[in-house]
Write an enzyme that holds these catalytic residues in place. Structure first.
Site, PDB file in Angstrom:
ATOM      1  N   CYS A  75       0.868  -1.193   0.000  1.00 21.06           N
ATOM      2  CA  CYS A  75       0.000   0.000   0.000  1.00 21.06           C
ATOM      3  C   CYS A  75       0.898   1.234   0.000  1.00 21.06           C
ATOM      4  CB  CYS A  75      -0.887  -0.024   1.242  1.00 21.06           C
ATOM      5  SG  CYS A  75      -1.948   1.441   1.400  1.00 21.06           S
ATOM      6  N   GLY A  76       0.890   1.965  -1.110  1.00 19.51           N
ATOM      7  CA  GLY A  76       1.821   3.090  -1.228  1.00 19.51           C
ATOM      8  C   GLY A  76       1.514   4.209  -0.237  1.00 19.51           C
ATOM      9  N   ASN A 165       1.029  -5.803  -5.728  1.00 24.44           N
ATOM     10  CA  ASN A 165      -0.415  -6.030  -5.792  1.00 24.44           C
ATOM     11  C   ASN A 165      -0.874  -5.697  -7.210  1.00 24.44           C
ATOM     12  OD1 ASN A 165      -0.011  -3.269  -5.665  1.00 24.44           O
ATOM     13  ND2 ASN A 165      -1.728  -2.876  -4.285  1.00 24.44           N
ATOM     14  N   HIS A 167      -2.793  -4.448 -10.643  1.00 25.02           N
ATOM     15  CA  HIS A 167      -3.504  -3.247 -11.121  1.00 25.02           C
ATOM     16  C   HIS A 167      -3.857  -3.403 -12.596  1.00 25.02           C
ATOM     17  CE1 HIS A 167      -2.654  -0.781  -7.523  1.00 25.02           C
ATOM     18  NE2 HIS A 167      -1.602  -1.572  -7.436  1.00 25.02           N
ATOM     19  N   ASN A 198      -7.003  -4.199  -8.589  1.00 19.05           N
ATOM     20  CA  ASN A 198      -7.293  -2.773  -8.437  1.00 19.05           C
ATOM     21  C   ASN A 198      -7.467  -2.197  -9.839  1.00 19.05           C
ATOM     22  OD1 ASN A 198      -6.621  -2.358  -5.402  1.00 19.05           O
ATOM     23  ND2 ASN A 198      -4.846  -3.452  -6.193  1.00 19.05           N
ATOM     24  N   GLU A 216     -10.524   0.521  -5.902  1.00 20.17           N
ATOM     25  CA  GLU A 216      -9.564  -0.380  -5.254  1.00 20.17           C
ATOM     26  C   GLU A 216     -10.169  -1.752  -4.958  1.00 20.17           C
ATOM     27  OE1 GLU A 216      -6.956   0.500  -2.132  1.00 20.17           O
ATOM     28  OE2 GLU A 216      -6.825   2.654  -2.593  1.00 20.17           O
ATOM     29  N   CYS A 225      -4.461   6.085  -4.434  1.00 20.59           N
ATOM     30  CA  CYS A 225      -3.885   4.739  -4.354  1.00 20.59           C
ATOM     31  C   CYS A 225      -2.436   4.862  -4.807  1.00 20.59           C
ATOM     32  CB  CYS A 225      -4.669   3.781  -5.251  1.00 20.59           C
ATOM     33  SG  CYS A 225      -4.023   2.095  -5.273  1.00 20.59           S
ATOM     34  N   GLY A 226      -1.505   4.679  -3.873  1.00 17.73           N
ATOM     35  CA  GLY A 226      -0.090   4.896  -4.188  1.00 17.73           C
ATOM     36  C   GLY A 226       0.459   3.844  -5.140  1.00 17.73           C
ATOM     37  N   GLY A 228      -1.310   2.211  -7.099  1.00 17.34           N
ATOM     38  CA  GLY A 228      -2.028   2.464  -8.356  1.00 17.34           C
ATOM     39  C   GLY A 228      -1.391   3.581  -9.163  1.00 17.34           C
TER      40      GLY A 228
END
Ligand SMILES: N[C@H](CCC[C@H](N)C(=O)O)C(=O)O
Length: 285
Positions: A75-76, A165, A167, A198, A216, A225-226, A228
């Site tokens: 998670c950014g 994660n 995307h 995501n 998300e 969303c970092g 993302g």
């Protein structure tokens, strides 16, 4: 059970942070707890929960749980808030340190003024582009770039990128008319992504700027969303819209992030992190 928490946000992407250096929670409670704290009506209200914890492999560790209780790999926005918390609460006494996520170990650097962290830069590591590593079903290919992707009666060009994660990135002419609510929840659970995905819609404004919206996995529409934003810049470079080794400004609903994919392969993210509140959550599930 009374659980001390700190609520923090990165560009409006907000989580309930629990410091496991000070408090312990059994694994079997984590899904219920993430759902509980996230509920805007019966809980505190957030996009999910993040655990700040000791790590054997880095200076500090982090686990991220989405609003629905599912656990993400990274998670950014959360990483920037963990870096801020760790520095300001004495877990770390240096301005450069490492944070372990489920996906990888990242390098964080905090910029400090009057003992408070003003901004955080994270080396998010290298993007994962191989189809089956995203993961995305289908014959394995080194990349998934501008591939026709049919959803219902619409066919969009998809570029898939993982920052640990998954995307799914789609380029649109205008972010204001992106089918975020119509297609976001459908693509999030599309069978072509075995772990879910995501979903980002991106408008290229110039060779240095992107507009961004996100649905998300596990949380729905968030302000930012970092991972993302990192994935979207990588996707824009793979599609020839912006260049490597340049600071790209990503305009998210909650504010701007500066993202760079350098020639060594690392993706850099710089942005803010803010404390909203702290308190005690009564967990009685
Ligand atoms: N929903 C994401 C986790 C949170 C990522 C996002 N909030 C960020 O800042 O990177 C997932 O399930 O992969």
């Amino acid at each position: 059970m009374e659980i001390p928490f700190t609520k923090m946000h990165g560009l409006g992407n907000n989580y309930i942070y629990i410091d496991l250096f000070k408090f312990d929670i059994a694994e079997e409670h984590l899904t219920d707890l993430a759902q509980g704290v996230s509920d805007i009506y019966t809980g505190i209200g957030s996009d999910g929960m993040i655990l700040i914890q000791p790590s054997d492999a880095a200076d500090v560790g982090m686990r991220i749980f989405n609003k629905d209780g599912s656990e993400g790999q990274s998670c950014g926005n959360g990483l920037r808030c963990v870096a801020k918390y760790a520095y300001e609460n004495g877990i770390i006494q240096r301005e450069k340190f490492q944070i372990e996520t489920r996906a990888n170990i990242v390098e964080a650097e905090v910029s400090v003024k009057a003992d408070l962290v003003q901004e955080v830069t994270i080396n998010m590591g290298e993007p994962i582009l191989r189809r089956q590593a995203i993961p995305m079903v289908g014959e394995d290919t080194p990349q998934v770039v501008a591939e026709p992707f049919t959803v219902g009666d619409e066919t969009l060009d998809i570029t898939a990128v993982s920052m640990g994660n998954p995307h799914a990135v789609f380029f649109v002419d205008s972010i204001d008319t992106a089918p975020l609510y119509e297609l976001g929840p459908i693509i999030e659970k599309d069978q072509r992504f075995p772990g879910g995905v995501n979903v980002e819609f991106i408008e290229v404004i110039s060779s240095r700027e992107l507009n961004f919206q996100v649905w998300e996995r596990g949380s729905g529409v968030t302000q930012a969303c970092g991972t993302g934003a990192c994935s979207s810049v990588v996707a824009a470079i793979l599609n020839g819209s912006v260049q490597r080794n340049e600071d790209i400004i990503v305009h998210l609903a909650g504010g701007d992030l500066v993202i760079k994919w350098d020639d060594n392969g690392s993706v850099w993210m710089t942005g803010g992190a803010d404390v909203i509140a702290s308190g005690t959550y009564i967990f009685n599930r």
